[in-house]
Write a protein that holds these residues in place. Structure first.
Motif, PDB file in Angstrom:
ATOM      1  N   ASP A 158     -14.935  -4.206  10.166  1.00 32.14           N
ATOM      2  CA  ASP A 158     -14.627  -2.853   9.700  1.00 32.14           C
ATOM      3  C   ASP A 158     -13.188  -2.757   9.203  1.00 32.14           C
ATOM      4  O   ASP A 158     -12.295  -3.425   9.731  1.00 32.14           O
ATOM      5  CB  ASP A 158     -14.839  -1.835  10.823  1.00 32.14           C
ATOM      6  CG  ASP A 158     -16.299  -1.716  11.219  1.00 32.14           C
ATOM      7  OD1 ASP A 158     -17.158  -1.906  10.341  1.00 32.14           O
ATOM      8  OD2 ASP A 158     -16.562  -1.441  12.407  1.00 32.14           O
ATOM      9  N   ARG A 159     -12.991  -1.911   8.220  1.00 31.98           N
ATOM     10  CA  ARG A 159     -11.650  -1.680   7.711  1.00 31.98           C
ATOM     11  C   ARG A 159     -10.826  -0.873   8.714  1.00 31.98           C
ATOM     12  O   ARG A 159     -11.351  -0.007   9.415  1.00 31.98           O
ATOM     13  CB  ARG A 159     -11.715  -0.922   6.377  1.00 31.98           C
ATOM     14  CG  ARG A 159     -12.102  -1.810   5.181  1.00 31.98           C
ATOM     15  CD  ARG A 159     -10.940  -2.725   4.820  1.00 31.98           C
ATOM     16  NE  ARG A 159     -11.250  -3.700   3.813  1.00 31.98           N
ATOM     17  CZ  ARG A 159     -11.132  -3.497   2.500  1.00 31.98           C
ATOM     18  NH1 ARG A 159     -10.766  -2.312   2.053  1.00 31.98           N
ATOM     19  NH2 ARG A 159     -11.379  -4.465   1.643  1.00 31.98           N
TER      20      ARG A 159
ATOM     21  N   SER B  10       3.267   1.892  -0.599  1.00 30.65           N
ATOM     22  CA  SER B  10       2.106   1.053  -0.260  1.00 30.65           C
ATOM     23  C   SER B  10       0.953   1.860   0.320  1.00 30.65           C
ATOM     24  O   SER B  10      -0.153   1.338   0.471  1.00 30.65           O
ATOM     25  CB  SER B  10       2.514  -0.042   0.727  1.00 30.65           C
ATOM     26  OG  SER B  10       2.960   0.516   1.960  1.00 30.65           O
ATOM     27  N   TYR B  11       1.174   3.115   0.693  1.00 33.17           N
ATOM     28  CA  TYR B  11       0.114   4.040   1.120  1.00 33.17           C
ATOM     29  C   TYR B  11      -0.825   3.452   2.185  1.00 33.17           C
ATOM     30  O   TYR B  11      -2.038   3.583   2.098  1.00 33.17           O
ATOM     31  CB  TYR B  11      -0.708   4.494  -0.094  1.00 33.17           C
ATOM     32  CG  TYR B  11      -0.019   5.561  -0.902  1.00 33.17           C
ATOM     33  CD1 TYR B  11      -0.194   6.916  -0.629  1.00 33.17           C
ATOM     34  CD2 TYR B  11       0.842   5.205  -1.934  1.00 33.17           C
ATOM     35  CE1 TYR B  11       0.452   7.893  -1.374  1.00 33.17           C
ATOM     36  CE2 TYR B  11       1.499   6.174  -2.678  1.00 33.17           C
ATOM     37  CZ  TYR B  11       1.297   7.511  -2.392  1.00 33.17           C
ATOM     38  OH  TYR B  11       1.945   8.475  -3.126  1.00 33.17           O
ATOM     39  N   GLY B  12      -0.262   2.798   3.167  1.00 29.06           N
ATOM     40  CA  GLY B  12      -1.084   2.286   4.257  1.00 29.06           C
ATOM     41  C   GLY B  12      -1.768   0.966   3.958  1.00 29.06           C
ATOM     42  O   GLY B  12      -2.508   0.456   4.804  1.00 29.06           O
TER      43      GLY B  12
ATOM     44  N   LEU C  30      -7.058  -4.154   5.999  1.00 27.54           N
ATOM     45  CA  LEU C  30      -6.641  -2.913   5.355  1.00 27.54           C
ATOM     46  C   LEU C  30      -7.096  -2.906   3.896  1.00 27.54           C
ATOM     47  O   LEU C  30      -7.167  -3.951   3.252  1.00 27.54           O
ATOM     48  CB  LEU C  30      -5.114  -2.784   5.389  1.00 27.54           C
ATOM     49  CG  LEU C  30      -4.462  -2.680   6.771  1.00 27.54           C
ATOM     50  CD1 LEU C  30      -2.972  -2.969   6.672  1.00 27.54           C
ATOM     51  CD2 LEU C  30      -4.696  -1.299   7.364  1.00 27.54           C
ATOM     52  N   SER C  31      -7.408  -1.730   3.372  1.00 27.91           N
ATOM     53  CA  SER C  31      -7.716  -1.610   1.956  1.00 27.91           C
ATOM     54  C   SER C  31      -6.472  -1.928   1.133  1.00 27.91           C
ATOM     55  O   SER C  31      -5.350  -1.661   1.553  1.00 27.91           O
ATOM     56  CB  SER C  31      -8.190  -0.193   1.623  1.00 27.91           C
ATOM     57  OG  SER C  31      -9.383   0.120   2.293  1.00 27.91           O
TER      58      SER C  31
ATOM     59  N   ARG D  33      -9.819   3.312  -6.409  1.00 29.80           N
ATOM     60  CA  ARG D  33     -11.223   3.289  -5.979  1.00 29.80           C
ATOM     61  C   ARG D  33     -11.510   4.246  -4.838  1.00 29.80           C
ATOM     62  O   ARG D  33     -12.657   4.446  -4.440  1.00 29.80           O
ATOM     63  CB  ARG D  33     -11.611   1.859  -5.588  1.00 29.80           C
ATOM     64  CG  ARG D  33     -11.610   0.894  -6.766  1.00 29.80           C
ATOM     65  CD  ARG D  33     -12.010  -0.488  -6.350  1.00 29.80           C
ATOM     66  NE  ARG D  33     -12.023  -1.395  -7.496  1.00 29.80           N
ATOM     67  CZ  ARG D  33     -12.120  -2.727  -7.397  1.00 29.80           C
ATOM     68  NH1 ARG D  33     -12.188  -3.291  -6.193  1.00 29.80           N
ATOM     69  NH2 ARG D  33     -12.127  -3.473  -8.477  1.00 29.80           N
ATOM     70  N   ASN D  34     -10.442   4.824  -4.261  1.00 32.13           N
ATOM     71  CA  ASN D  34     -10.578   5.848  -3.204  1.00 32.13           C
ATOM     72  C   ASN D  34     -11.315   5.338  -1.981  1.00 32.13           C
ATOM     73  O   ASN D  34     -12.076   6.070  -1.350  1.00 32.13           O
ATOM     74  CB  ASN D  34     -11.296   7.097  -3.768  1.00 32.13           C
ATOM     75  CG  ASN D  34     -10.596   7.644  -4.983  1.00 32.13           C
ATOM     76  OD1 ASN D  34      -9.384   7.815  -4.973  1.00 32.13           O
ATOM     77  ND2 ASN D  34     -11.349   7.877  -6.051  1.00 32.13           N
ATOM     78  N   SER D  35     -11.087   4.066  -1.632  1.00 38.04           N
ATOM     79  CA  SER D  35     -11.745   3.492  -0.461  1.00 38.04           C
ATOM     80  C   SER D  35     -10.811   3.492   0.741  1.00 38.04           C
ATOM     81  O   SER D  35      -9.617   3.741   0.607  1.00 38.04           O
ATOM     82  CB  SER D  35     -12.194   2.075  -0.776  1.00 38.04           C
ATOM     83  OG  SER D  35     -11.096   1.226  -1.052  1.00 38.04           O
TER      84      SER D  35
END
Length: 452
Positions: free
Chosen positions: A25-26, A153-155, A441-442, A450-452
């Motif tokens: 899982d991410r 980097s937004y996480g 991490l995404s 891609r909004n994932s």
């Protein structure tokens, strides 16, 4: 304040929650609220427990520093620092933006012409990486690569649990002067003078932003922090701050009210909800006139489709959301605004000059050069069957052609090759390879486009 013991307990809960996330899982935050304006895919897997990481750990008033948890909002942070006569170097406009969010997502405000962006006053960070390791990153040493790549980097590189930041000494009052300039070219000249001298007509300037109501109605708001007691205005009640800019050249606010002057009406966006109607405003409780409430109303509208129904009744063929902040070199501002008026046609727009103090690889503005953040937030009518994001894609292309960049808190439509060229793809890949080798991490592209 939280204190160190409470902080350490919160970190232990965070690490335990990481351990409960399946290997396939991410990794993502278990966070209900957001200041982002892009859709996000849901997940059934448990997220990281950050519930105890929302406060100030300690303040060193003598050293003018604070240790702050990553999920602490600026509203809470300022409430702790201001009694000491201190504030963060840059306080983003909206109360519920978090310190960690501003650092990893690039906040900005009127002090940015002299103090840069929020991450530039960070001394060190504790970061939970994708591999589950908690590391302390600074400008030098073993984890300097993570420190440098973390802004914007937004996480995608991890989450800051603690940040030590520098604080600025401030007095209790702010004297404002709203200077009307003839056009965008005149605004550029004034911004350049103020950025170089930190003065305007012999008067010190501590904060600088602007509001462009039309091509020939542009105001620069000059803020001077002062100990001299002032008769102050109150824009948390029936008056609306952005309207005052057109009505009075001189104004005064308390320091606290200056920091949150834009939040009460979400700049000018509260008008879309009727909050600027004088009759409705009288019965709209002041505690609900704030940006996070309006943000929730936007989410409610998206779920219920109220605007879509109203557009159908009014026979609007189509509508596109255009909520963006872009940075363009100061000398290209007139070109951008001329293009924007012709192709998008949205006013007012917000102007906020800034300079970065050093290069940052994932948001490559040229250090020392003056840029102007242009903020515009709303919707535009489009023709029936218009491609998704067509207007936003035109904005991306125009900004790129002018040597600027776009913030990533809202929708983005770049192809992956272009995106990685602009936003430090090679640097991010190298840092991810070290701190998130399994790709838990995404990536930044997955998050922003891609909004994932």
């Amino acid at each position: 304040m939280k204190g160190w013991d409470a902080h350490e307990d919160a970190v232990e809960r965070l690490l335990a929650s990481y351990g409960r996330i399946g290997r396939g899982d991410r990794i993502r935050l278990a966070k209900k609220t957001s200041n982002l304006f892009r859709p996000r895919q849901g997940s059934d897997s448990p997220g990281l427990d950050v519930s105890g990481l929302d406060g100030v750990i300690t303040i060193d008033a003598e050293a003018q520093t604070a240790d702050v948890q990553g999920m602490c909002t600026y509203e809470r942070l300022v409430a702790e620092t201001l009694p000491h006569g201190l504030i963060p170097y840059v306080v983003p406009q909206l109360r519920t933006i978090t310190l960690g969010g501003a650092v990893t997502g690039l906040g900005i405000e009127a002090t940015s012409f002299r103090n840069g962006l929020p991450h530039e006053s960070v001394l060190e960070m504790d970061i939970l990486t994708g591999s589950g390791e908690l590391v302390t990153a600074t400008t030098v040493g073993e984890h300097a690569d993570l420190f440098d790549a973390f802004p914007n980097s937004y996480g995608s590189l991890g989450y800051a649990t603690r940040l030590r930041i520098k604080l600025e000494k401030v007095p209790p009052f702010v004297a404002l002067r709203h200077v009307e300039v003839a056009d965008a070219a005149a605004a550029v000249k004034a911004i350049e003078v103020i950025s170089e001298t930190r003065e305007w007509q012999g008067e010190r300037v501590d904060g600088l932003d602007g509001t462009a109501f039309s091509p020939d109605e542009i105001y620069l708001t000059l803020a001077r922090f002062t100990d001299v007691e002032q008769t102050t205005s109150d824009y948390t009640g029936q008056q609306v701050f952005y309207r005052s800019i057109q009505l009075r050249e001189i104004d005064s606010l308390t320091m606290n009210d200056y920091l949150w002057r834009w939040d009460t009406d979400w700049f000018w966006c509260s008008g879309a909800f009727g909050a600027q109607n004088r009759w409705l405003r009288r019965v709209w409780p002041a505690r609900y006139r704030r940006s996070d409430v309006y943000h929730r109303l936007v989410g409610l509208d998206e779920r219920l489709g109220i605007s879509t129904v109203l557009d159908r009744i009014k026979k609007v063929p189509g509508r596109e959301r255009v909520i963006q902040d872009v940075e363009v070199p100061v000398d290209r501002l007139p070109e951008f605004l001329e293009w924007f008026d012709a192709e998008v046609g949205m006013r007012p727009v917000w102007l906020c000059p800034l300079r970065t103090t050093r290069p940052w690889p994932v948001y490559p503005l040229t250090a020392g050069e003056i840029y102007v953040n242009v903020g515009f937030w709303g919707t535009v009518e489009v023709s029936a069957g218009s491609p998704v994001g067509a207007v936003n894609q035109q904005i991306e292309a125009a900004v790129h052609d002018l040597g600027g960049h776009k913030s990533l808190y809202s929708e983005a439509f770049y192809d992956q090759k272009t995106f990685e060229q602009i936003y430090g793809g090679d640097v991010l890949a190298g840092v991810r390879g070290r701190y998130d080798p399994e790709g838990r991490l995404s990536t930044l592209y997955e998050k922003a486009v891609r909004n994932s």
